[in-house]
Design an enzyme around this catalytic site. Structure first.
Site, PDB file in Angstrom:
ATOM      1  N   TYR A  83     -49.066  61.086  46.237  1.00 48.85           N
ATOM      2  CA  TYR A  83     -49.390  59.663  46.295  1.00 48.85           C
ATOM      3  C   TYR A  83     -49.042  59.092  47.664  1.00 48.85           C
ATOM      4  O   TYR A  83     -48.052  59.482  48.281  1.00 48.85           O
ATOM      5  CB  TYR A  83     -48.604  58.902  45.228  1.00 48.85           C
ATOM      6  CG  TYR A  83     -48.985  59.299  43.824  1.00 48.85           C
ATOM      7  CD1 TYR A  83     -50.195  58.880  43.270  1.00 48.85           C
ATOM      8  CD2 TYR A  83     -48.147  60.091  43.053  1.00 48.85           C
ATOM      9  CE1 TYR A  83     -50.553  59.235  41.979  1.00 48.85           C
ATOM     10  CE2 TYR A  83     -48.488  60.446  41.752  1.00 48.85           C
ATOM     11  CZ  TYR A  83     -49.701  60.021  41.225  1.00 48.85           C
ATOM     12  OH  TYR A  83     -50.041  60.369  39.962  1.00 48.85           O
TER      13      TYR A  83
ATOM     14  N   LYS B 231     -15.656  62.088  29.968  1.00 50.62           N
ATOM     15  CA  LYS B 231     -16.431  60.839  29.897  1.00 50.62           C
ATOM     16  C   LYS B 231     -17.926  61.116  30.096  1.00 50.62           C
ATOM     17  O   LYS B 231     -18.300  62.173  30.623  1.00 50.62           O
ATOM     18  CB  LYS B 231     -15.922  59.860  30.957  1.00 50.62           C
ATOM     19  CG  LYS B 231     -16.164  60.309  32.392  1.00 50.62           C
ATOM     20  CD  LYS B 231     -15.439  59.414  33.392  1.00 50.62           C
ATOM     21  CE  LYS B 231     -15.682  59.887  34.809  1.00 50.62           C
ATOM     22  NZ  LYS B 231     -14.708  59.310  35.759  1.00 50.62           N
TER      23      LYS B 231
HETATM   24  C1  LIG Z   1     -13.759  60.266  36.300  1.00 46.54           C
HETATM   25  C2  LIG Z   1     -12.308  60.124  36.380  1.00 46.54           C
HETATM   26  C3  LIG Z   1     -11.490  61.233  36.647  1.00 46.54           C
HETATM   27  C4  LIG Z   1     -12.032  62.586  37.003  1.00 46.54           C
HETATM   28  O1  LIG Z   1     -12.516  62.583  38.320  1.00 46.54           O
HETATM   29  P1  LIG Z   1     -13.183  63.909  38.973  1.00 46.54           P
HETATM   30  O2  LIG Z   1     -13.335  63.545  40.393  1.00 46.54           O
HETATM   31  O3  LIG Z   1     -14.475  64.100  38.270  1.00 46.54           O
HETATM   32  O4  LIG Z   1     -12.234  65.013  38.740  1.00 46.54           O
HETATM   33  C5  LIG Z   1     -10.119  61.041  36.614  1.00 46.54           C
HETATM   34  N1  LIG Z   1      -9.592  59.824  36.344  1.00 46.54           N
HETATM   35  C6  LIG Z   1     -10.347  58.739  36.101  1.00 46.54           C
HETATM   36  C7  LIG Z   1      -9.694  57.438  35.824  1.00 46.54           C
HETATM   37  C8  LIG Z   1     -11.727  58.849  36.121  1.00 46.54           C
HETATM   38  O5  LIG Z   1     -12.474  57.759  35.886  1.00 46.54           O
END
Ligand SMILES: *Cc1c(COP(=O)(O)O)cnc(C)c1O
Length: 357
Positions: free
Chosen positions: A256, A30
């Site tokens: 700044y 993702k």
């Molecule tokens: C992002 C996600 C994962 C992976 O999680 P990690 O902690 O990055 O391994 C697995 N399942 C779902 C539904 C997710 O959204």
């Protein structure tokens, strides 16, 4: 000289092999593969033997299909572009009882994975009775072209937490459902629940499960601190350069709005060409950067610059490393800078030069 975001492809691939071991992994890709690049990551994972992918966006799922014609692709969010899901043979979550009844017709020919809601409450069927209701209703459906139930899954909301008991609660609730359904002779081609933290906590894939659904470990960050640092390797380097060295005296304010006050005369500050505009979090800038193998404190963070307090060993044009395998993203996760994925997601891929080596 420009700040660079670069990935060592060989190291990325080696890390994937280390994470996979002998297990069946569904690679979570993702958000453009945690911003490592969807195309790059899918190709490396395929080479490492992974042929099952999941993401949250249909656009990415379609892209994966183009990169991996034979892969199993699982879409973790329900979408309403049913034709596209069918055409590209994307398997999709079944996120609620309502969704099932409302879209029975739309779901024709689509492979779905029944989702159990559990403690996260983001999506899914509420309990085993709702799961059974879908299965029974589906079995009685005489439509030859009806959907196919190919999977059963959940997502743990507390696998990364060690101070609370919720992981054991959600784990038990889920395992009870899985074993009950199996005892009742229900069969699923795929059963998956574990993110990276759960995968390491359980020393592999849970009993009766076909896959672990792993993200962050594949991208080189440990989900929790007690995992051996060599078990997961970071292939990403983020670095800038020293533009020049400035000398300031006691009481001089630098940056700044009085960002840093020099504590003594002849304080050497390296002006570095990377800042929050490139995605370096303010919380990250409370820590150090690595120059010529030594750590130096960051003193002020600006949009495209930072000050690093250095010594006489540091010179103009030296590289200033914010992240690499010696100064890792996960180190700062454990120092409460932000989640691994949060630090990775902050990177500005439009301002940083991107390189795969
Ligand atoms: C992002 C996600 C994962 C992976 O999680 P990690 O902690 O990055 O391994 C697995 N399942 C779902 C539904 C997710 O959204």
């Amino acid at each position: 000289m420009t700040a660079i975001w670069s990935v060592d492809a060989q190291r990325f691939y080696n890390n994937a092999l280390k994470v996979i071991q002998n297990n069946q992994i569904m690679a979570v890709v993702k958000n453009n593969a945690y911003h490592y690049g969807l195309e790059f990551a899918v190709q490396q994972f395929l080479k490492a033997g992974i042929n099952t992918f999941s993401t949250t966006s249909l656009r990415e799922a379609v892209r994966i299909r183009q990169l991996a014609p034979d892969a199993t692709i699982f879409l973790m969010n329900a979408v309403y572009e049913f034709d596209k899901v069918r055409d590209y043979q994307i398997q999709m979550t079944l996120p609620s009882l309502n969704f099932y009844y409302e879209h029975i017709e739309d779901l024709q020919g689509i492979q779905v994975h029944l989702e159990f809601e559990n403690l996260l409450h983001r999506s899914g069927l509420k309990n085993i009775d709702e799961i059974r209701e879908v299965i029974h209703h589906h079995m009685k459906n005489a439509n030859k072209n009806k959907m196919h139930i190919t999977g059963l899954w959940t997502h743990f909301g507390y696998a990364d937490e060690f101070d609370v008991s919720e992981y054991n609660v959600e784990r038990k609730a889920w395992l009870d459902i899985v074993s009950t359904l199996i005892d009742e002779d229900y069969h699923f081609e795929m059963i998956h629940a574990q993110n990276s933290a759960s995968y390491y906590r359980e020393n592999g894939v849970l009993e009766n499960h076909t896959h672990a659904r792993v993200g962050i470990a594949l991208y080189g960050s440990r989900p929790y601190q007690t995992i051996d640092v060599d078990a997961i390797e970071q292939s990403l380097t983020v670095k800038g350069n020293v533009i020049q060295i400035r000398e300031v005296n006691e009481g001089d304010y630098c940056g700044y709005s009085f960002a840093f006050e020099a504590k003594h005369d002849h304080t050497k500050l390296a002006v570095v060409d990377i800042g929050y505009g490139d995605g370096i979090l303010k919380s990250r800038a409370k820590h150090e950067a690595l120059i010529n193998g030594k750590r130096y404190p960051i003193r002020a963070l600006m949009m495209s610059h930072m000050f690093v307090e250095v010594d006489h060993n540091v010179h103009a044009q030296d590289e200033v490393i914010l992240y690499n395998n010696d100064i890792r993203v996960d180190e700062f996760t454990f120092k409460c800078v932000g989640a691994n994925s949060e630090q990775l997601s902050a990177m500005n891929h439009d301002s940083l030069i991107k390189e795969y080596r």
